[in-house]
Motif scaffolding. Structure first.
Motif, mmCIF file in Angstrom:
data_model
loop_
_atom_site.group_PDB
_atom_site.id
_atom_site.type_symbol
_atom_site.label_atom_id
_atom_site.label_comp_id
_atom_site.label_asym_id
_atom_site.label_seq_id
_atom_site.Cartn_x
_atom_site.Cartn_y
_atom_site.Cartn_z
ATOM 1 N N GLY A 66 -12.405 -5.428 26.129
ATOM 2 C CA GLY A 66 -13.836 -5.744 26.137
ATOM 3 C C GLY A 66 -14.483 -5.137 27.371
ATOM 4 N N ILE A 67 -15.439 -4.250 27.167
ATOM 5 C CA ILE A 67 -16.074 -3.563 28.293
ATOM 6 C C ILE A 67 -17.538 -3.990 28.386
ATOM 7 N N GLU A 68 -17.895 -4.537 29.541
ATOM 8 C CA GLU A 68 -19.261 -5.031 29.757
ATOM 9 C C GLU A 68 -20.187 -3.905 30.178
ATOM 10 N N GLY A 69 -21.335 -3.823 29.540
ATOM 11 C CA GLY A 69 -22.325 -2.802 29.898
ATOM 12 C C GLY A 69 -23.650 -3.431 30.297
ATOM 13 N N MET A 70 -24.596 -2.594 30.615
ATOM 14 C CA MET A 70 -25.929 -3.059 30.993
ATOM 15 C C MET A 70 -26.638 -3.644 29.771
ATOM 16 N N SER A 71 -27.735 -4.344 30.050
ATOM 17 C CA SER A 71 -28.545 -4.927 28.980
ATOM 18 C C SER A 71 -29.061 -3.844 28.041
ATOM 19 N N PRO A 72 -29.181 -4.147 26.738
ATOM 20 C CA PRO A 72 -29.756 -3.153 25.820
ATOM 21 C C PRO A 72 -31.200 -2.819 26.183
ATOM 22 N N ASN A 73 -31.882 -3.759 26.859
ATOM 23 C CA ASN A 73 -33.257 -3.498 27.292
ATOM 24 C C ASN A 73 -33.259 -2.322 28.266
ATOM 25 N N TYR A 74 -32.325 -2.347 29.180
ATOM 26 C CA TYR A 74 -32.204 -1.293 30.190
ATOM 27 C C TYR A 74 -31.703 0.010 29.555
ATOM 28 N N LEU A 75 -30.636 -0.071 28.787
ATOM 29 C CA LEU A 75 -30.038 1.131 28.178
ATOM 30 C C LEU A 75 -30.979 1.768 27.170
ATOM 31 N N GLY A 76 -31.677 0.945 26.414
ATOM 32 C CA GLY A 76 -32.577 1.460 25.378
ATOM 33 C C GLY A 76 -33.682 2.320 25.948
ATOM 34 N N ARG A 77 -34.039 2.067 27.171
ATOM 35 C CA ARG A 77 -35.083 2.871 27.808
ATOM 36 C C ARG A 77 -34.496 4.126 28.435
ATOM 37 N N ARG A 78 -33.188 4.261 28.375
ATOM 38 C CA ARG A 78 -32.513 5.419 28.983
ATOM 39 C C ARG A 78 -31.659 6.146 27.973
ATOM 40 N N GLY A 79 -32.105 6.177 26.732
ATOM 41 C CA GLY A 79 -31.491 7.038 25.726
ATOM 42 C C GLY A 79 -30.464 6.395 24.819
ATOM 43 N N TRP A 80 -30.100 5.146 25.070
ATOM 44 C CA TRP A 80 -29.110 4.489 24.215
ATOM 45 C C TRP A 80 -29.805 3.798 23.039
ATOM 46 N N SER A 81 -28.999 3.459 22.008
ATOM 47 C CA SER A 81 -29.480 2.611 20.924
ATOM 48 C C SER A 81 -28.306 1.790 20.408
ATOM 49 N N LYS A 82 -28.576 0.886 19.478
ATOM 50 C CA LYS A 82 -27.505 0.082 18.891
ATOM 51 C C LYS A 82 -26.509 0.955 18.152
ATOM 52 N N ASN A 83 -26.908 2.202 17.855
ATOM 53 C CA ASN A 83 -26.023 3.115 17.117
ATOM 54 C C ASN A 83 -25.280 4.086 18.023
#
Lengths: 129, 263
Positions: free
Chosen positions: A69-86
């Motif tokens: 299990g690898i913990e990452g940043m909040s999706p709020n933060y990542l989503g604004r930097r190019g990430w998505s749920k996909n």
């Protein structure tokens, strides 16, 4: 220049354990001085608050498969930097660099991931406006 | 009836005189009347603090110049001793790991955006981190004399030229002034919100606390406006795998990958 500055600030704050930048919780369970690379198959990607979680099936030295299990940043933060749920899908073959758990349990803090096609996923970067 | 009784006329005149003598300000303290069209139009004359903002790179409460560590609070001997005592407990984390929001002033330093809404008599700050809201009353009401103690206190504000000046009092004992620094009963926070360029805002925050600080503790943050951003949901309990126990030991639950979001 801005990207370098941001990275330097992030590294400095991480090293100092500065409270302001961390939000939610400290880094105490992770060994910030160590780095480990794990490779395997994505089982599940939790696009959730307060942290995203990457569940990856890793073949151990004995051939036994273990879910990490690898913990990452909040999706709020990542989503604004190019990430998505996909950004990571079950079945994806990925290698992930982590700060491992101090107690040796199968987990860690996300540093970066490399996808099968060579692209890198990182939690840093300037937010898109 | 042919003629109105003189007493009724006298009462009516008295009432009219009383009404005429009320101050003709647009916003009376704690007014329960609906805002008028003029009240809404008046908002357009205020500095435009509206929209979604986030602490900019290098703008998170640092001192002058890049790389300068922010000056910490100057503590009274008792507060310094208390901090030393708390640090000696070796607590690995605070209650935010258990999804308890930090309250003021820490909530204003989170690496997540916040949205400023300006409405008649009020500025509302919707803070993405932990989905928190601050209510700042700008209708002229005074600070309460004996406020209930709350995570964000009670805030009133006024406009001084281009700056929104906000005073906040009445803080819950569940919040801290700074890491390992509990606040006293008389902590006050003054913030000055100023538009420094079309899309940057500075927030100068000054904390005073006669029982804890030997001098006012001031930090300045710079916020960047992002016109296209929206505030995202942040329910901390959605999938929280972190915890800190009563002894201050921090942990992570790696069990049950299906978790609360699994189906």
């Amino acid at each position: 220049m801005r990207r370098l500055t941001l990275a330097l600030i992030a590294v400095t704050l991480l090293a100092a354990g500065a409270r302001e930048a961390t939000a939610h919780h400290s880094f105490a369970p992770f060994n910030l001085e160590a780095e480990k690379t794990i490779s395997g198959t994505i089982k599940k990607f939790d696009w959730t608050n307060p942290h995203t979680w990457i569940w990856i099936d890793v073949a151990g030295d004995n051939g036994k498969v273990e879910t990490w299990g690898i913990e990452g940043m909040s999706p709020n933060y990542l989503g604004r930097r190019g990430w998505s749920k996909n950004s990571l899908k079950p079945g994806d073959k990925v290698s992930i660099v982590i700060r491992p758990m101090r107690d040796g349990s199968p987990g860690g803090m996300f540093v970066k991931a490399t996808l099968a096609d060579g692209r890198e996923l990182r939690p840093t970067g300037q937010a898109a406006d | 009836m042919r003629s109105t009784p003189i007493s009724l006329v006298a009462s009516a005149v008295t009432l009219l005189v009383i009404l005429a003598e009320r101050p003709a300000t647009a916003q009376t303290a704690a007014a329960k009347t609906a805002p008028t069209a003029a009240d809404w139009a008046a908002l357009a004359k205020l500095p435009d603090l509206s929209g979604v903002w986030e602490i900019g790179p290098g703008g998170g409460g640092r001192g002058r110049g890049r790389g300068a560590a922010p000056q910490g609070p100057s503590l009274t001997p008792a507060a310094a001793a208390k901090r030393k005592e708390l640090q000696s407990l070796g607590r690995e984390d605070n209650q935010t790991a258990n999804c308890v929001p930090p309250g003021m002033p820490g909530i204003m330093g989170q690496p997540y955006p916040m949205e400023f809404l300006l409405t008649p008599g009020k500025v509302t700050i919707v803070i993405e981190a932990y989905t928190q809201v601050r209510h700042i009353y700008t209708d002229g009401r005074p600070l309460p004399e004996d406020p209930d103690l709350k995570f964000h206190g009670t805030s009133v504000g006024r406009w001084e030229g281009n700056t929104l000046v906000v005073d906040t009092i009445g803080f819950s004992p569940l919040t801290d002034l700074a890491a390992n620094v509990p606040h006293g009963d008389n902590m006050r926070i003054r913030e000055r919100f100023t538009l420094t360029s079309p899309d940057t805002m500075s927030i100068e925050t000054t904390v005073t606390d006669p029982d804890v600080l030997t001098a006012p503790y001031t930090t300045t943050r710079t916020l960047q406006r992002h016109r296209s951003w929206t505030i995202a949901e942040y329910v901390c309990q959605e999938n929280n795998r972190n915890f800190v126990d009563e002894k201050g030991k921090a942990g992570i639950r790696l069990d049950d990958p299906a978790g609360t979001s699994g189906k």
